[in-house]
Design a protein around this motif. Structure first.
Motif, PDB file in Angstrom:
ATOM      1  N   GLU A 164       0.827  -1.212   0.000  1.00 33.25           N
ATOM      2  CA  GLU A 164       0.000   0.000   0.000  1.00 33.25           C
ATOM      3  C   GLU A 164       0.861   1.263   0.000  1.00 33.25           C
ATOM      4  OE1 GLU A 164      -2.661  -0.839   3.227  1.00 33.25           O
ATOM      5  OE2 GLU A 164      -3.748  -2.291   1.959  1.00 33.25           O
ATOM      6  N   ALA A 171       1.745   2.132  -3.467  1.00 39.52           N
ATOM      7  CA  ALA A 171       0.665   2.053  -4.465  1.00 39.52           C
ATOM      8  C   ALA A 171       0.671   3.202  -5.457  1.00 39.52           C
ATOM      9  CB  ALA A 171      -0.678   1.958  -3.774  1.00 39.52           C
ATOM     10  N   MET A 200      -4.309  -6.021  -6.588  1.00 36.83           N
ATOM     11  CA  MET A 200      -3.996  -4.579  -6.613  1.00 36.83           C
ATOM     12  C   MET A 200      -3.414  -4.269  -7.983  1.00 36.83           C
ATOM     13  SD  MET A 200      -2.066  -3.866  -3.021  1.00 36.83           S
ATOM     14  CE  MET A 200      -2.453  -4.796  -1.560  1.00 36.83           C
ATOM     15  N   ASP A 201      -3.627  -3.030  -8.449  1.00 35.46           N
ATOM     16  CA  ASP A 201      -3.204  -2.670  -9.798  1.00 35.46           C
ATOM     17  C   ASP A 201      -1.701  -2.844 -10.038  1.00 35.46           C
ATOM     18  OD1 ASP A 201      -5.680  -2.141 -10.596  1.00 35.46           O
ATOM     19  OD2 ASP A 201      -5.554   0.053 -10.396  1.00 35.46           O
TER      20      ASP A 201
END
Ligand code: B12
Length: 298
Positions: A256, A259, A280-281
């Protein structure tokens, strides 16, 4: 002597005839486990001559690993454990060297293992297939075949050391790189060094300026190193999880925190599923070195 060779001087006793035989042949029980079928099916196939087998002096049936691979492939049988998946066949050549590679690895025959692997690489087999379809199945075979015991642990360590040395030689095939930076390692408490070394070697081969932090590296440290080195690609290998709750939090915190940056993460390893990392991208969860190779090349 090259830099890689200097790392590779490992002295162990060569295997005796009977140990050699045990490494290249498999019992009906292990063959049944490998294919996920009953032992009586294996015996029947051998007795009918459909599956080539031999008898020991004591009258026990034994099957050469490569014959079992051929038979499984021809019958479309799925591989469960131990020896290589039938999907290695279409690549032609790689799996036919499996017995020889296993023998070289357990005998700590660095020169022999290096010759075999470098010849396949020179013949056009990429690093991803060589790692996924030859070296990893060879290590799995060595781990599964001995069922523990002192002798087995020695062989496992010798095989790991020789494999690491051979991978260093594959890395040395390409000179140093000045491309985008990649960095990674295996999480804290994870002693497995080969997967991370393989990832590093593939990325180096693709032109990345790559750094392997090795096994047992806290995820936060991998993240900090990525910032310091301005890495565009970070791999995290998860092969052993000590504390799933804490380690899941650590990995999610790190992912995170990165990110919003221009940084991709590649996560893999036999125990990755235990951490239940959500999609997650900027994070790819992959199962093989071939997938890592394909994603990193984009
Ligand atoms: C060598 C080895 C060790 C060595 C490792 C030394 C080292 N420096 O790395 C040592 C001695 C430390 C060890 C210890 C133990 N081991 Co061990 N070990 C092995 C062995 C023989 C080979 C592992 C290996 O390196 N394979 C080569 C790598 C490259 O293959 P791989 O892990 O499958 O990785 C592939 C994919 O998963 C993927 N991948 C992996 N990581 C990543 C990361 C990224 C980013 C990507 C993209 C892909 C990816 O790509 C790889 C290539 O295809 C395996 C046998 C086997 N079946 O694999 C047992 C094995 C893994 N060990 C096992 C066991 C039981 C242990 C011990 C518990 C033994 C003990 N009683 O102490 C300890 C546990 C240690 C721990 N904390 O977890 C079991 C695990 C069983 C299970 N279901 O979990 C196995 C399967 C042996 C067996 N048949 O029972 N081991």
């Amino acid at each position: 002597m090259s830099r890689a060779d200097r790392h590779c001087i490992i002295q162990t006793q060569p295997l005796g005839e009977s140990a050699r035989y045990r490494m290249s042949h498999i019992s009906t029980k292990d063959a049944a486990l490998a294919l996920g079928v009953s032992e009586s099916s294996i015996r029947r196939w051998v007795d009918r001559g459909a599956l080539k087998g031999e008898r020991t002096e004591g009258g026990h049936r034994r099957i050469r690993t490569s014959d079992l691979v051929s038979y499984a492939t021809s019958q479309g049988l799925t591989w469960h454990r131990g020896v290589p998946p039938a999907s290695s066949r279409p690549l032609g050549g790689i799996d036919s060297k499996l017995d020889e590679v296993i023998t070289a690895l357990v005998e700590a025959d660095f020169e022999g293992a290096k010759r075999l692997v470098l010849a396949l690489h020179a013949a056009g087999h990429g690093l991803g297939p060589l790692f996924d379809l030859l070296i990893t199945p060879a290590m799995a075979c060595i781990g599964d075949r001995w069922h523990g015991g002192r002798e087995g642990i020695l062989d496992e360590h010798a095989a790991t050391a020789v494999t690491a040395a051979v991978i260093r030689c594959l890395r040395d095939v390409d000179s140093s790189r000045v491309g985008p930076v990649s960095i990674g390692g295996a999480i804290e408490g994870d002693p497995y060094s080969l997967p991370s070394q393989m990832a590093d070697t593939i990325l180096h081969g693709l032109g990345y300026s790559s750094f392997d932090l090795g096994p047992n590296t806290p995820v936060a440290t991998i993240g900090e190193a990525a910032v310091r080195k301005r890495a565009q690609l970070v791999w995290i290998s998860v092969n052993s999880v000590r504390d799933p709750v804490t380690q899941r939090k650590e990995i999610l915190d790190t992912l995170e925190a990165h990110a919003s940056r221009d940084r991709r993460f590649l996560l893999g390893g036999r125990a990755l599923a235990e951490l239940r990392v959500p999609a997650m991208d900027h994070v790819h969860q992959v199962a093989s070195m071939r997938e890592l190779e394909a994603i990193a090349a984009r």
